[in-house]
Scaffold this motif. Structure first.
Motif, short mmCIF file in Angstrom:
data_model
loop_
_atom_site.label_atom_id
_atom_site.label_comp_id
_atom_site.label_asym_id
_atom_site.label_seq_id
_atom_site.Cartn_x
_atom_site.Cartn_y
_atom_site.Cartn_z
N ALA A 47 0.82 -1.21 0.00
CA ALA A 47 0.00 0.00 0.00
C ALA A 47 0.85 1.26 0.00
O ALA A 47 0.31 2.37 -0.02
CB ALA A 47 -0.93 0.00 1.21
N GLY A 48 2.17 1.09 0.04
CA GLY A 48 3.06 2.24 0.01
C GLY A 48 3.19 2.97 1.33
O GLY A 48 3.61 4.12 1.38
N VAL A 49 2.82 2.29 2.42
CA VAL A 49 2.90 2.93 3.74
C VAL A 49 4.36 3.09 4.17
O VAL A 49 4.71 4.03 4.87
CB VAL A 49 2.11 2.13 4.78
N GLY A 50 5.21 2.17 3.74
CA GLY A 50 6.63 2.32 4.08
C GLY A 50 7.29 0.98 4.33
O GLY A 50 6.64 -0.01 4.64
N GLU A 51 8.60 0.98 4.16
CA GLU A 51 9.40 -0.21 4.39
C GLU A 51 9.84 -0.23 5.85
O GLU A 51 10.22 0.79 6.41
CB GLU A 51 10.64 -0.20 3.49
N ILE A 52 9.77 -1.40 6.46
CA ILE A 52 10.15 -1.55 7.86
C ILE A 52 11.43 -2.38 7.94
O ILE A 52 11.47 -3.51 7.46
CB ILE A 52 9.03 -2.21 8.68
N ARG A 53 12.46 -1.80 8.53
CA ARG A 53 13.73 -2.50 8.69
C ARG A 53 14.10 -2.50 10.17
O ARG A 53 14.10 -1.46 10.81
CB ARG A 53 14.84 -1.82 7.88
N LEU A 54 14.40 -3.68 10.68
CA LEU A 54 14.73 -3.83 12.09
C LEU A 54 16.07 -4.52 12.25
O LEU A 54 16.34 -5.53 11.58
CB LEU A 54 13.64 -4.64 12.81
N TRP B 295 0.80 1.99 11.71
CA TRP B 295 -0.63 1.90 11.38
C TRP B 295 -1.41 2.99 12.10
O TRP B 295 -2.30 3.61 11.52
CB TRP B 295 -1.15 0.52 11.75
N ALA B 296 -1.08 3.23 13.36
CA ALA B 296 -1.78 4.27 14.12
C ALA B 296 -1.54 5.64 13.49
O ALA B 296 -2.47 6.45 13.37
CB ALA B 296 -1.31 4.26 15.58
N SER B 297 -0.31 5.91 13.09
CA SER B 297 0.02 7.19 12.47
C SER B 297 -0.69 7.34 11.12
O SER B 297 -1.25 8.41 10.81
CB SER B 297 1.53 7.30 12.28
N TYR B 298 -0.68 6.28 10.34
CA TYR B 298 -1.31 6.32 9.01
C TYR B 298 -2.81 6.55 9.13
O TYR B 298 -3.38 7.40 8.43
CB TYR B 298 -1.03 5.02 8.27
N THR B 299 -3.46 5.80 10.00
CA THR B 299 -4.92 5.90 10.11
C THR B 299 -5.36 7.22 10.73
O THR B 299 -6.38 7.79 10.32
CB THR B 299 -5.48 4.73 10.93
N ALA B 300 -4.60 7.71 11.71
CA ALA B 300 -4.97 8.97 12.37
C ALA B 300 -5.00 10.13 11.38
O ALA B 300 -5.84 11.04 11.50
CB ALA B 300 -4.01 9.27 13.51
#
Length: 235
Positions: free
Chosen positions: A56-63, A117-122
């Motif tokens: 969905a293009g929300v972002g890549e997560i690297r840990l 997810w919280a940041s995106y939805t807010a």
């Protein structure tokens, strides 16, 4: 005869001891398998969420913990190939080894996903202040009822991480419906200044005094809700 019987008995005892050891090892392997499977099963849905958000293009997560976990699993696999019994060593498989890293990865990944997810939805859900809706309900009962329903659906969708593209699209659709319901308040004939004021008033910060124009005051007065709004200081 007696010597032969003793020899056979000795062989049977040795075989029984060998079988018992094999059974014990099998049980230990099964416990190790169940431990790994239990922790990996927690990671699987989180990986699905990662894929959904990435698509969905929300972002890549690297840990960093992901690389540590990968290295630990690779080491465990190498030890298993050298000697299967080695993975039964508690220091190798226990909380000080692979399992600890899997747990750390799952914890870090879930925390990062929930924050994203919280940041995106807010950012995509219009604020819906209950007190403002209570005021507007007298003038627009049907529209306010729909706004409340959609706001509740949005909030429920925010609480669950999107496992699939369908989950993500379901949130997107209900968020769009909520914004559209605000736009259609009053049959879509509300002056833009009034709609801007009401939207801001419904937010956590509230509406600034600059939005309370003569047109807005007149509209609030005509609908008998002017005194339902008050001024307060903010930082």
């Amino acid at each position: 005869m007696i010597v032969d019987e003793c020899r056979r008995l000795s062989e049977r005892i040795a075989e029984k001891r060998r079988l018992r050891i094999h059974v014990e090892q099998l049980n230990r392997f099964q416990r190790a398998r169940d431990l790994l499977a239990g922790h990996v099963s927690r990671l699987a849905p989180l990986v699905n969420v990662c894929r959904t958000l990435r698509a969905a293009g929300v972002g890549e997560i690297r840990l960093d913990s992901a690389e540590e976990c990968r290295a630990a699993i690779a080491e465990l696999h190498a030890k298993y190939r050298e000697g299967a019994d080695s993975i039964l060593d508690e220091r190798t498989l226990g909380m000080n080894g692979v399992l600890r890293r899997i747990v750390a990865l799952a914890d870090a990944l879930e925390a990062e996903l929930r924050e994203r997810w919280a940041s995106y939805t807010a950012a995509r859900i219009p604020s819906t202040n209950r007190e403002v809706l209570d005021v507007l309900a007298a003038a627009f009962p049907r529209e306010v009822g729909r706004i409340r329903l959609l706001a509740e659906q949005c909030e429920r969708a925010r609480q669950a991480l999107p496992m699939t593209t369908e989950d993500f699209e379901a949130f997107t659709n209900v968020a769009k419906s909520l914004r559209r319901s605000w736009d259609e308040l009053g049959g879509g004939e509300l002056p833009s200044s009034v709609l801007d004021f009401l939207r801001s008033a419904a937010s956590l910060r509230g509406a600034s005094i600059e939005l309370l124009t003569d047109e807005v005051r007149g509209w609030l007065h005509d609908h008998g809700i002017l005194n339902s709004f008050s001024v307060r200081l903010t930082n």
